[in-house]
Design a protein around this motif. Structure first.
Motif, PDB file in Angstrom:
ATOM      1  N   GLU A  43       5.648  -2.379 -11.061  1.00  0.00           N
ATOM      2  CA  GLU A  43       6.295  -1.387 -11.941  1.00  0.00           C
ATOM      3  C   GLU A  43       5.385  -0.198 -12.236  1.00  0.00           C
ATOM      4  O   GLU A  43       5.834   0.934 -12.334  1.00  0.00           O
ATOM      5  CB  GLU A  43       6.722  -2.050 -13.262  1.00  0.00           C
ATOM      6  CG  GLU A  43       8.021  -2.831 -13.139  1.00  0.00           C
ATOM      7  CD  GLU A  43       8.444  -3.442 -14.477  1.00  0.00           C
ATOM      8  OE1 GLU A  43       7.947  -2.998 -15.529  1.00  0.00           O
ATOM      9  OE2 GLU A  43       9.278  -4.371 -14.452  1.00  0.00           O
ATOM     10  N   ASN A  44       4.087  -0.486 -12.391  1.00  0.00           N
ATOM     11  CA  ASN A  44       3.150   0.577 -12.771  1.00  0.00           C
ATOM     12  C   ASN A  44       2.334   1.126 -11.604  1.00  0.00           C
ATOM     13  O   ASN A  44       1.499   2.013 -11.800  1.00  0.00           O
ATOM     14  CB  ASN A  44       2.179   0.069 -13.855  1.00  0.00           C
ATOM     15  CG  ASN A  44       2.910  -0.191 -15.167  1.00  0.00           C
ATOM     16  OD1 ASN A  44       3.666   0.657 -15.626  1.00  0.00           O
ATOM     17  ND2 ASN A  44       2.707  -1.365 -15.728  1.00  0.00           N
ATOM     18  N   GLU A  46       3.057   2.972  -8.966  1.00  0.00           N
ATOM     19  CA  GLU A  46       3.247   4.391  -8.644  1.00  0.00           C
ATOM     20  C   GLU A  46       2.494   5.290  -9.622  1.00  0.00           C
ATOM     21  O   GLU A  46       1.820   6.249  -9.227  1.00  0.00           O
ATOM     22  CB  GLU A  46       4.748   4.742  -8.650  1.00  0.00           C
ATOM     23  CG  GLU A  46       5.021   6.139  -8.131  1.00  0.00           C
ATOM     24  CD  GLU A  46       6.503   6.516  -8.159  1.00  0.00           C
ATOM     25  OE1 GLU A  46       6.796   7.700  -7.925  1.00  0.00           O
ATOM     26  OE2 GLU A  46       7.354   5.641  -8.433  1.00  0.00           O
ATOM     27  N   THR A  47       2.575   4.960 -10.913  1.00  0.00           N
ATOM     28  CA  THR A  47       1.876   5.732 -11.952  1.00  0.00           C
ATOM     29  C   THR A  47       0.370   5.730 -11.703  1.00  0.00           C
ATOM     30  O   THR A  47      -0.291   6.769 -11.797  1.00  0.00           O
ATOM     31  CB  THR A  47       2.156   5.127 -13.350  1.00  0.00           C
ATOM     32  OG1 THR A  47       3.572   5.006 -13.503  1.00  0.00           O
ATOM     33  CG2 THR A  47       1.601   5.991 -14.462  1.00  0.00           C
ATOM     34  N   GLN A  48      -0.138   4.543 -11.377  1.00  0.00           N
ATOM     35  CA  GLN A  48      -1.589   4.424 -11.135  1.00  0.00           C
ATOM     36  C   GLN A  48      -2.009   5.204  -9.887  1.00  0.00           C
ATOM     37  O   GLN A  48      -3.064   5.833  -9.874  1.00  0.00           O
ATOM     38  CB  GLN A  48      -1.978   2.949 -11.010  1.00  0.00           C
ATOM     39  CG  GLN A  48      -1.900   2.212 -12.350  1.00  0.00           C
ATOM     40  CD  GLN A  48      -2.349   0.769 -12.210  1.00  0.00           C
ATOM     41  OE1 GLN A  48      -1.636  -0.073 -11.676  1.00  0.00           O
ATOM     42  NE2 GLN A  48      -3.549   0.477 -12.665  1.00  0.00           N
ATOM     43  N   ASN A  50      -0.507   7.830  -8.723  1.00  0.00           N
ATOM     44  CA  ASN A  50      -0.424   9.249  -9.101  1.00  0.00           C
ATOM     45  C   ASN A  50      -1.695   9.706  -9.817  1.00  0.00           C
ATOM     46  O   ASN A  50      -2.175  10.826  -9.612  1.00  0.00           O
ATOM     47  CB  ASN A  50       0.790   9.505 -10.005  1.00  0.00           C
ATOM     48  CG  ASN A  50       2.095   9.453  -9.238  1.00  0.00           C
ATOM     49  OD1 ASN A  50       2.127   9.614  -8.023  1.00  0.00           O
ATOM     50  ND2 ASN A  50       3.200   9.220  -9.943  1.00  0.00           N
ATOM     51  N   GLN A  51      -2.238   8.814 -10.649  1.00  0.00           N
ATOM     52  CA  GLN A  51      -3.459   9.150 -11.394  1.00  0.00           C
ATOM     53  C   GLN A  51      -4.665   9.286 -10.453  1.00  0.00           C
ATOM     54  O   GLN A  51      -5.472  10.201 -10.579  1.00  0.00           O
ATOM     55  CB  GLN A  51      -3.739   8.078 -12.455  1.00  0.00           C
ATOM     56  CG  GLN A  51      -2.850   8.227 -13.687  1.00  0.00           C
ATOM     57  CD  GLN A  51      -2.914   7.007 -14.610  1.00  0.00           C
ATOM     58  OE1 GLN A  51      -3.557   6.012 -14.286  1.00  0.00           O
ATOM     59  NE2 GLN A  51      -2.254   7.088 -15.745  1.00  0.00           N
ATOM     60  N   ASN A  53      -4.442   9.687  -7.090  1.00  0.00           N
ATOM     61  CA  ASN A  53      -4.029  10.747  -6.166  1.00  0.00           C
ATOM     62  C   ASN A  53      -4.915  10.849  -4.912  1.00  0.00           C
ATOM     63  O   ASN A  53      -5.522  11.888  -4.645  1.00  0.00           O
ATOM     64  CB  ASN A  53      -3.978  12.101  -6.904  1.00  0.00           C
ATOM     65  CG  ASN A  53      -3.209  13.136  -6.092  1.00  0.00           C
ATOM     66  OD1 ASN A  53      -2.328  12.792  -5.305  1.00  0.00           O
ATOM     67  ND2 ASN A  53      -3.564  14.396  -6.249  1.00  0.00           N
ATOM     68  N   TRP A  90       4.603   5.368  -1.290  1.00  0.00           N
ATOM     69  CA  TRP A  90       3.870   6.399  -2.027  1.00  0.00           C
ATOM     70  C   TRP A  90       3.131   7.317  -1.053  1.00  0.00           C
ATOM     71  O   TRP A  90       3.156   8.544  -1.192  1.00  0.00           O
ATOM     72  CB  TRP A  90       2.881   5.763  -3.013  1.00  0.00           C
ATOM     73  CG  TRP A  90       2.256   6.781  -3.932  1.00  0.00           C
ATOM     74  CD1 TRP A  90       2.699   7.167  -5.164  1.00  0.00           C
ATOM     75  CD2 TRP A  90       1.092   7.585  -3.665  1.00  0.00           C
ATOM     76  NE1 TRP A  90       1.887   8.145  -5.691  1.00  0.00           N
ATOM     77  CE2 TRP A  90       0.889   8.428  -4.789  1.00  0.00           C
ATOM     78  CE3 TRP A  90       0.201   7.678  -2.591  1.00  0.00           C
ATOM     79  CZ2 TRP A  90      -0.161   9.334  -4.875  1.00  0.00           C
ATOM     80  CZ3 TRP A  90      -0.842   8.598  -2.656  1.00  0.00           C
ATOM     81  CH2 TRP A  90      -1.018   9.408  -3.789  1.00  0.00           C
ATOM     82  N   HIS A  94       3.569  11.425  -0.481  1.00  0.00           N
ATOM     83  CA  HIS A  94       2.476  12.320  -0.879  1.00  0.00           C
ATOM     84  C   HIS A  94       1.623  12.774   0.309  1.00  0.00           C
ATOM     85  O   HIS A  94       0.488  13.226   0.117  1.00  0.00           O
ATOM     86  CB  HIS A  94       1.599  11.632  -1.943  1.00  0.00           C
ATOM     87  CG  HIS A  94       2.320  11.398  -3.232  1.00  0.00           C
ATOM     88  ND1 HIS A  94       3.176  10.328  -3.413  1.00  0.00           N
ATOM     89  CD2 HIS A  94       2.350  12.103  -4.400  1.00  0.00           C
ATOM     90  CE1 HIS A  94       3.685  10.387  -4.641  1.00  0.00           C
ATOM     91  NE2 HIS A  94       3.207  11.441  -5.248  1.00  0.00           N
TER      92      HIS A  94
END
Length: 285
Positions: A43-44, A46-48, A50-51, A53, A90, A94
């Motif tokens: 769940e998290n 993608e957020t991680q 993104n951070q 990157n 991801w 990106h």
């Protein structure tokens, strides 16, 4: 400066990449293990990502406990398949290069000649099933990925056959080792170097590649090489797999053909004995 994210950084390959990183200062390196980047937390994830990157991801993380995987399908599937799908997705979104490490256990072991990348897959254990699912998801969600299949990985880091055998040969008078499973060992430092050769090559060619050291041996013959190099005084006998039952079945033959990785990227593949000498020197200090 391109940022490389390495997952599974505390494993054998991740640890070898950490050693090698100092030779590649043109990259910014981010090494993560489950404490820093929990691949099971889909769940998290993608957020991680993104951070962090990254521009390049090298996925060394996996549930590699082959026998435990038989009773831990869910965990195996999350780590070996679902998280790979998330990383591939991801990286595609990106424009991030993705190298994913897979295994000879995607094969059933019935071949008689070295396996090419196009040989039919047919895994015979949970580990192999989930790793193959990860490969398929990877290529489907990011066709520009590179997958490297490897086998019998060992290193001066972590627990592995070389370190276990070296210890047992000093503790015991005799050992039995399976002599009817054929393949080739992989020194994780050589695999790490192969990955960096690919990343610094001018030509990115997506697809599946094989990498292990040169040589065709059974586990028994591998043990004899460890004994010879270590100078251990221990009697070693070869036994059939049937005499040493394990929860997970192992492929009887999984020797990998390395022609493609050599021809495409100019990767050098050392002989297994030469690499074994290097590793055992490090282990013995």
């Amino acid at each position: 400066m391109k940022k490389i994210l390495v997952t599974g950084a505390k494993g054998q390959l991740g640890s070898e990449l950490q050693v090698l990183a100092q030779n590649y200062p043109q990259f910014e390196w981010v090494f993560t293990d489950w404490e820093e980047l929990d691949l099971c937390d889909l769940e998290n994830l993608e957020t991680q990502l993104n951070q962090i990157n990254p521009q390049i991801i090298i996925n060394c993380a996996a549930h590699t406990a082959v026998d435990k995987a038989e009773s831990e399908f869910e965990l195996s599937d999350v780590l070996n398949h679902q998280s790979v799908a998330a990383l591939a997705k991801w990286s595609k979104a990106h424009d991030c290069k993705f190298i994913h490490v897979s295994t000879d256990y995607v094969f059933d072991g019935t071949a008689a000649t070295a396996l090419t990348e196009t040989a039919p897959t047919n895994p015979i254990n949970v580990y192999g099933v989930t790793k193959l699912a990860g490969e398929k998801a990877c290529l489907e969600l990011n066709p520009n990925s590179i997958i490297i299949r490897t086998s019998w990985v060992y290193s001066s880091f972590g627990n592995n056959f070389v370190k276990t055998m070296s210890r047992l040969m000093q503790e015991r008078d005799s050992l039995n080792v399976v002599n009817d499973q054929i393949g080739s060992p992989t020194y994780a430092a050589d695999l790490a170097q192969a990955i960096m050769t690919i990343l610094t090559h001018t030509n990115w060619q997506a697809g599946i590649y094989n990498f292990s050291n040169e040589g065709e041996v059974s586990w028994y013959e591998f043990a004899l090489a460890i004994q010879e190099i270590g100078g251990f005084d221990c009697e070693i006998s070869g036994i059939p797999s049937a005499a040493y039952p394990t929860p997970a079945k192992r492929p009887q033959y999984s020797l990998l053909d390395k022609s493609k990785i050599k021809n495409t990227f100019g990767v050098e593949v050392p002989d297994y004995k030469d690499s074994l000498v290097v590793c055992m020197k490090i282990v013995s200090g």
